[in-house]
Design a protein around this motif. Structure first.
Motif, mmCIF file in Angstrom:
data_model
loop_
_atom_site.group_PDB
_atom_site.id
_atom_site.type_symbol
_atom_site.label_atom_id
_atom_site.label_comp_id
_atom_site.label_asym_id
_atom_site.label_seq_id
_atom_site.Cartn_x
_atom_site.Cartn_y
_atom_site.Cartn_z
ATOM 1 N N PRO A 162 0.865 -1.527 0.360
ATOM 2 C CA PRO A 162 -0.232 0.464 0.390
ATOM 3 C C PRO A 162 1.278 1.413 -0.039
ATOM 4 C CG PRO A 162 0.394 -0.886 2.488
ATOM 5 C CD PRO A 162 0.745 -1.942 1.476
ATOM 6 N N THR A 163 0.386 2.315 -0.720
ATOM 7 C CA THR A 163 0.930 3.503 -0.928
ATOM 8 C C THR A 163 0.684 4.543 0.081
ATOM 9 O OG1 THR A 163 -0.122 4.219 -2.901
ATOM 10 C CG2 THR A 163 1.876 3.442 -2.962
ATOM 11 N N LEU A 164 1.416 5.885 0.942
ATOM 12 C CA LEU A 164 0.650 6.514 1.763
ATOM 13 C C LEU A 164 -0.338 7.346 0.758
ATOM 14 C CD1 LEU A 164 4.077 8.195 3.064
ATOM 15 C CD2 LEU A 164 2.897 6.142 3.437
ATOM 16 N N GLU A 165 -0.457 7.623 -0.680
ATOM 17 C CA GLU A 165 -1.644 8.670 -1.234
ATOM 18 C C GLU A 165 -2.126 7.257 -2.084
ATOM 19 O OE1 GLU A 165 -1.877 11.548 -4.169
ATOM 20 O OE2 GLU A 165 -0.885 12.125 -2.731
ATOM 21 N N ALA A 166 -3.677 6.987 -1.621
ATOM 22 C CA ALA A 166 -4.323 6.381 -2.733
ATOM 23 C C ALA A 166 -3.791 6.760 -4.369
ATOM 24 C CB ALA A 166 -5.728 7.002 -3.051
ATOM 25 N N CYS A 167 -3.704 5.420 -5.079
ATOM 26 C CA CYS A 167 -3.176 4.917 -6.271
ATOM 27 C C CYS A 167 -3.863 5.850 -7.262
ATOM 28 C CB CYS A 167 -2.361 3.801 -6.775
ATOM 29 S SG CYS A 167 -2.077 4.028 -8.689
ATOM 30 N N PRO A 168 -3.923 7.021 -8.030
ATOM 31 C CA PRO A 168 -4.830 7.510 -8.962
ATOM 32 C C PRO A 168 -5.014 6.458 -10.308
ATOM 33 C CG PRO A 168 -2.652 8.558 -8.686
ATOM 34 C CD PRO A 168 -2.439 7.532 -8.074
ATOM 35 N N GLY A 169 -6.033 6.474 -11.084
ATOM 36 C CA GLY A 169 -6.829 5.528 -11.559
ATOM 37 C C GLY A 169 -6.322 5.415 -12.748
ATOM 38 N N THR A 170 -6.839 4.827 -13.782
ATOM 39 C CA THR A 170 -5.922 4.479 -15.227
ATOM 40 C C THR A 170 -6.201 5.913 -16.198
ATOM 41 O OG1 THR A 170 -6.367 2.527 -15.100
ATOM 42 C CG2 THR A 170 -5.695 2.962 -17.351
ATOM 43 N N GLY A 171 -4.848 6.216 -16.734
ATOM 44 C CA GLY A 171 -5.795 7.563 -17.572
ATOM 45 C C GLY A 171 -4.877 8.745 -16.729
ATOM 46 N N ASP A 172 -4.672 9.205 -15.740
ATOM 47 C CA ASP A 172 -3.779 9.930 -14.670
ATOM 48 C C ASP A 172 -2.712 9.960 -14.623
ATOM 49 O OD1 ASP A 172 -3.492 11.730 -13.019
ATOM 50 O OD2 ASP A 172 -5.196 11.569 -12.104
ATOM 51 N N TRP A 173 -2.023 10.466 -15.684
ATOM 52 C CA TRP A 173 -0.351 10.202 -16.216
ATOM 53 C C TRP A 173 0.237 10.377 -15.340
ATOM 54 C CZ3 TRP A 173 -1.810 6.636 -19.001
ATOM 55 C CH2 TRP A 173 -2.766 6.132 -20.031
ATOM 56 N N ALA A 174 1.052 10.016 -15.306
ATOM 57 C CA ALA A 174 2.634 10.266 -14.249
ATOM 58 C C ALA A 174 3.692 11.264 -14.813
ATOM 59 C CB ALA A 174 3.314 9.355 -13.661
ATOM 60 N N LEU A 175 4.050 11.539 -15.779
ATOM 61 C CA LEU A 175 5.020 12.375 -16.745
ATOM 62 C C LEU A 175 5.040 13.122 -17.183
ATOM 63 C CD1 LEU A 175 8.155 12.187 -16.608
ATOM 64 C CD2 LEU A 175 7.991 10.760 -18.910
ATOM 65 N N PRO A 176 4.784 15.090 -16.846
ATOM 66 C CA PRO A 176 6.181 14.936 -15.704
ATOM 67 C C PRO A 176 4.856 15.363 -14.024
ATOM 68 C CG PRO A 176 6.299 16.443 -17.167
ATOM 69 C CD PRO A 176 4.919 15.863 -17.679
ATOM 70 N N SER A 177 5.238 15.506 -13.026
ATOM 71 C CA SER A 177 4.377 15.343 -12.150
ATOM 72 C C SER A 177 3.909 16.454 -11.212
ATOM 73 C CB SER A 177 5.409 15.434 -10.520
ATOM 74 O OG SER A 177 4.944 15.704 -9.357
ATOM 75 N N ASN A 178 2.651 16.632 -11.562
ATOM 76 C CA ASN A 178 1.981 17.691 -11.588
ATOM 77 C C ASN A 178 2.339 19.062 -10.514
ATOM 78 O OD1 ASN A 178 0.850 18.221 -13.550
ATOM 79 N ND2 ASN A 178 -1.241 16.897 -12.605
ATOM 80 N N HIS A 179 2.127 18.102 -9.561
ATOM 81 C CA HIS A 179 2.886 19.068 -8.369
ATOM 82 C C HIS A 179 4.189 19.686 -8.448
ATOM 83 C CE1 HIS A 179 -1.032 16.991 -6.336
ATOM 84 N NE2 HIS A 179 -0.611 17.673 -5.624
ATOM 85 N N THR A 180 4.903 19.198 -8.465
ATOM 86 C CA THR A 180 6.112 19.327 -8.801
ATOM 87 C C THR A 180 6.664 20.823 -9.899
ATOM 88 O OG1 THR A 180 7.067 17.415 -8.382
ATOM 89 C CG2 THR A 180 8.604 19.138 -9.314
ATOM 90 N N VAL A 181 5.652 20.533 -11.145
ATOM 91 C CA VAL A 181 6.502 21.906 -12.086
ATOM 92 C C VAL A 181 5.061 22.551 -11.340
ATOM 93 C CG1 VAL A 181 4.846 22.354 -14.606
ATOM 94 C CG2 VAL A 181 5.716 20.105 -14.037
ATOM 95 N N ILE A 182 3.993 22.486 -10.696
ATOM 96 C CA ILE A 182 3.287 23.785 -10.161
ATOM 97 C C ILE A 182 4.093 24.658 -9.519
ATOM 98 C CG2 ILE A 182 1.709 25.120 -8.667
ATOM 99 C CD1 ILE A 182 -0.343 22.498 -9.970
ATOM 100 N N VAL A 183 4.963 24.452 -7.987
ATOM 101 C CA VAL A 183 5.589 24.371 -7.177
ATOM 102 C C VAL A 183 7.175 24.703 -8.150
ATOM 103 C CG1 VAL A 183 6.850 22.275 -6.343
ATOM 104 C CG2 VAL A 183 5.935 24.256 -4.898
ATOM 105 N N PHE A 184 7.751 24.305 -8.615
ATOM 106 C CA PHE A 184 8.678 24.484 -9.192
ATOM 107 C C PHE A 184 8.464 25.914 -9.560
ATOM 108 C CE2 PHE A 184 11.299 21.347 -7.518
ATOM 109 C CZ PHE A 184 12.277 21.103 -7.460
ATOM 110 N N ALA A 185 7.583 26.085 -10.737
ATOM 111 C CA ALA A 185 7.431 27.398 -11.564
ATOM 112 C C ALA A 185 7.439 28.151 -10.174
ATOM 113 C CB ALA A 185 6.221 27.712 -12.114
ATOM 114 N N GLY A 186 6.124 28.532 -9.969
ATOM 115 C CA GLY A 186 5.952 29.556 -8.685
ATOM 116 C C GLY A 186 7.603 29.863 -7.872
#
Length: 204
Positions: free
Chosen positions: A104-128
């Protein structure tokens, strides 16, 4: 062409082993630590909004170009996110928790079609962080620390490979810094309206 069940990009050979090591380590953290990491990974982006407000307040005492960049920071993040979303749709990399024995992962695994690359959270916070660096170095440094912590957390909670985060950091930094530089050209417009009815919001 990419069809159902056919991977456009398979991240497992890149750093799937490292991902499994990190997730295995996370599974053995004390429960309060797991909950803290999961909460930060999900809601830590709110801290970026706080830093944007701090940058706007600081820019009131700096100059018109800095204020233009502070005001444009949310737009820089939005455009970076849009670019990231388009890139995800092209690469179509499944989440590691979907294709590797990580449960089990610490966060629920997103469903099929919710792609991984690149990481949304990482893009947002590094852009900021990149955009805020151009406003104030101290706030930018705090934002960078937040960005690194967010990127690491996305692997720890099990929803991204390390390379998802690395690419997200590169995309976010390039977009945030480039757009932030461009936003500085709006300093003249800020200067024209700074002495009017918006003076309390745009100037000290």
């Amino acid at each position: 062409m990419t069809g159902p069940g056919l991977l456009a990009f398979d991240g497992r050979p890149v750093d799937g082993g490292l991902y499994l090591q990190v997730v295995h380590w996370a599974q053995h953290l004390p429960r309060p630590w797991q909950e803290a990491v999961a909460a930060f990974s999900s809601y830590g982006l709110g801290l970026l909004a706080v830093l944007m407000l701090a940058a706007w307040w600081r820019a009131r005492r700096i100059g018109s170009a800095a204020m233009a960049r502070a005001l444009a920071a949310p737009l820089c993040v939005t455009l970076a996110f849009a670019a990231d979303t388009l890139l995800k749709g092209v690469l179509q990399e499944p989440r590691p928790c979907q294709v590797l024995p990580a449960a089990p992962t610490l966060e629920a695994c997103p469903g099929t079609g919710d792609w991984a690359l690149p990481s949304n959270h990482t893009v947002i916070v590094f852009a900021g962080a990149a955009a805020l660096w151009l406003v104030d170095r101290r706030i930018g440094a705090l934002s960078l620390l937040l960005a690194v912590a967010m990127g690491v957390s996305r692997v720890v909670v099990g929803v991204h490979y390390p390379h998802d985060v690395v690419l997200g950091a590169l995309v976010g930094t390039a977009a945030g810094y480039g757009l932030g530089l461009l936003a500085g050209r709006g300093g003249g417009l800020v200067e024209r309206v700074r002495g009017g009815a918006l003076e309390r919001w745009l100037g000290a």
